[in-house]
Design a protein around this motif. Sequence first.
Motif, PDB file in Angstrom:
ATOM      1  N   TRP A 129      -2.530   8.416  -2.369  1.00 38.58           N
ATOM      2  CA  TRP A 129      -3.354   7.262  -2.742  1.00 38.58           C
ATOM      3  C   TRP A 129      -4.542   6.967  -1.838  1.00 38.58           C
ATOM      4  CZ3 TRP A 129      -4.173   2.819   0.173  1.00 38.58           C
ATOM      5  CH2 TRP A 129      -3.344   2.625   1.280  1.00 38.58           C
ATOM      6  N   THR A 168       1.161   3.973  -9.969  1.00 47.31           N
ATOM      7  CA  THR A 168       0.696   2.584 -10.010  1.00 47.31           C
ATOM      8  C   THR A 168      -0.687   2.459 -10.643  1.00 47.31           C
ATOM      9  OG1 THR A 168      -0.244   2.782  -7.780  1.00 47.31           O
ATOM     10  CG2 THR A 168       2.033   1.976  -7.977  1.00 47.31           C
ATOM     11  N   HIS A 169      -1.494   3.522 -10.565  1.00 47.46           N
ATOM     12  CA  HIS A 169      -2.840   3.521 -11.123  1.00 47.46           C
ATOM     13  C   HIS A 169      -3.125   4.895 -11.733  1.00 47.46           C
ATOM     14  CE1 HIS A 169      -2.851   0.461  -7.950  1.00 47.46           C
ATOM     15  NE2 HIS A 169      -3.816  -0.149  -8.614  1.00 47.46           N
ATOM     16  N   HIS A 201      -8.246   5.767  -3.039  1.00 45.97           N
ATOM     17  CA  HIS A 201      -8.596   4.380  -2.732  1.00 45.97           C
ATOM     18  C   HIS A 201      -9.926   4.309  -1.979  1.00 45.97           C
ATOM     19  CE1 HIS A 201      -8.043   0.157  -1.777  1.00 45.97           C
ATOM     20  NE2 HIS A 201      -8.210   0.440  -0.494  1.00 45.97           N
ATOM     21  N   ARG A 233       1.726   2.760  -3.415  1.00 46.14           N
ATOM     22  CA  ARG A 233       0.704   3.158  -4.366  1.00 46.14           C
ATOM     23  C   ARG A 233       0.796   4.647  -4.684  1.00 46.14           C
ATOM     24  NH1 ARG A 233      -5.023   0.430  -2.468  1.00 46.14           N
ATOM     25  NH2 ARG A 233      -4.295  -1.709  -2.211  1.00 46.14           N
ATOM     26  N   GLU A 247       0.815  -1.206   0.000  1.00 53.55           N
ATOM     27  CA  GLU A 247       0.000   0.000   0.000  1.00 53.55           C
ATOM     28  C   GLU A 247       0.851   1.259   0.000  1.00 53.55           C
ATOM     29  OE1 GLU A 247      -2.666  -0.361   3.283  1.00 53.55           O
ATOM     30  OE2 GLU A 247      -4.144  -1.464   2.110  1.00 53.55           O
TER      31      GLU A 247
END
Length: 338
Positions: free
Chosen positions: A321, A71-72, A325, A6, A3
């Motif tokens: 993040w 990462t995203h 999230h 991220r 985590e």
Amino acid sequence: MAEENRRIDMHAHFYGGGLVETLQSRRERPYLRKREDGVTVMVAMNGEFPFTDHYHDPLVGLAEMKSAGLTHRMLTFPGALGVDLLPANEIATAISDYNDFLAELGTQSAGALIGLAGVPLDDLELACAEVRRIRRDLGLPGIILPSNYFNSLQEAATLVPLLEAANDHGCHIMLHPGLKVGQEPPPLPADFVQYRLSAVDLQSSASQVALTLILSDIIETYPNISFQIVNLGGTLPFIFERLESIARHRNPDLPFPTEKLRHLWYDCASLGPRALEAAVRVLGADRIMLGSDYPIFKDDPYAHAVAPAKLTEAEKEQVTWKTAHRLLTRLEDLRQKP
């Protein structure tokens, strides 16, 4: 992936998914053309720009993501382009195909790419049906809408059927600068066009949109919609004290609802550490998300805005993040409800 590693970019755009072919076939704005020097350019509402692979090739975008340590990334339909404003009989199928492509990108990238869909705004019945489809069948988190629909309550009221459909299915809506159906681009400034339009006017526009939402009952009426205001809410983090003063001196019985700003979601796309610091103090790190505005801007948003900011490590982690999230988890929970 751990985590703590991220990094979720919640503001980027994607012009592929079949839109290239659609725009190449057009001869009126927006369209693609090849200049005499061989460079392909996008002829948009307020000018034109080189149309590189960054705009439409997902592999190029993924490589750029990795180089920036992201990462995203949430890829949105190119709302500011005005494609979603075209006659529905011309564009609805292309938009639907594009949304299918976004969903497939999410699968192929193992969730690294998150798609924010477009809808054909010229036909609200079709637009509502597409909202239901992208949430129920495609699993995309939501849609992008032109923010000019939220410059006033009267304008927002024209989208009531769409907002009701979005609320029914727990939808995320990014309100991004853009025109309404049938609206002509305003006259260009006499000088310094890029700075006046892409910075000063854009930031003011974002503030107007947030004001419409927090000064009305829209948020309460549609509790299953999460509204994302781009670019840290425009000028609001810097003028909220003036807004409070106006209320205190002219409407003493009706204070300015500063606390309602925390009912919205924000990204820090194309802004830097000083702006982020101010916004965190007003809006809260738990309402702010990383954003790049890729491919228009190609800075690493973490290195450019978050890392040098005078924030606590917990606040930086939240922006990087955790806020995104939590939002995406909420949207998936809403989608799964019967």
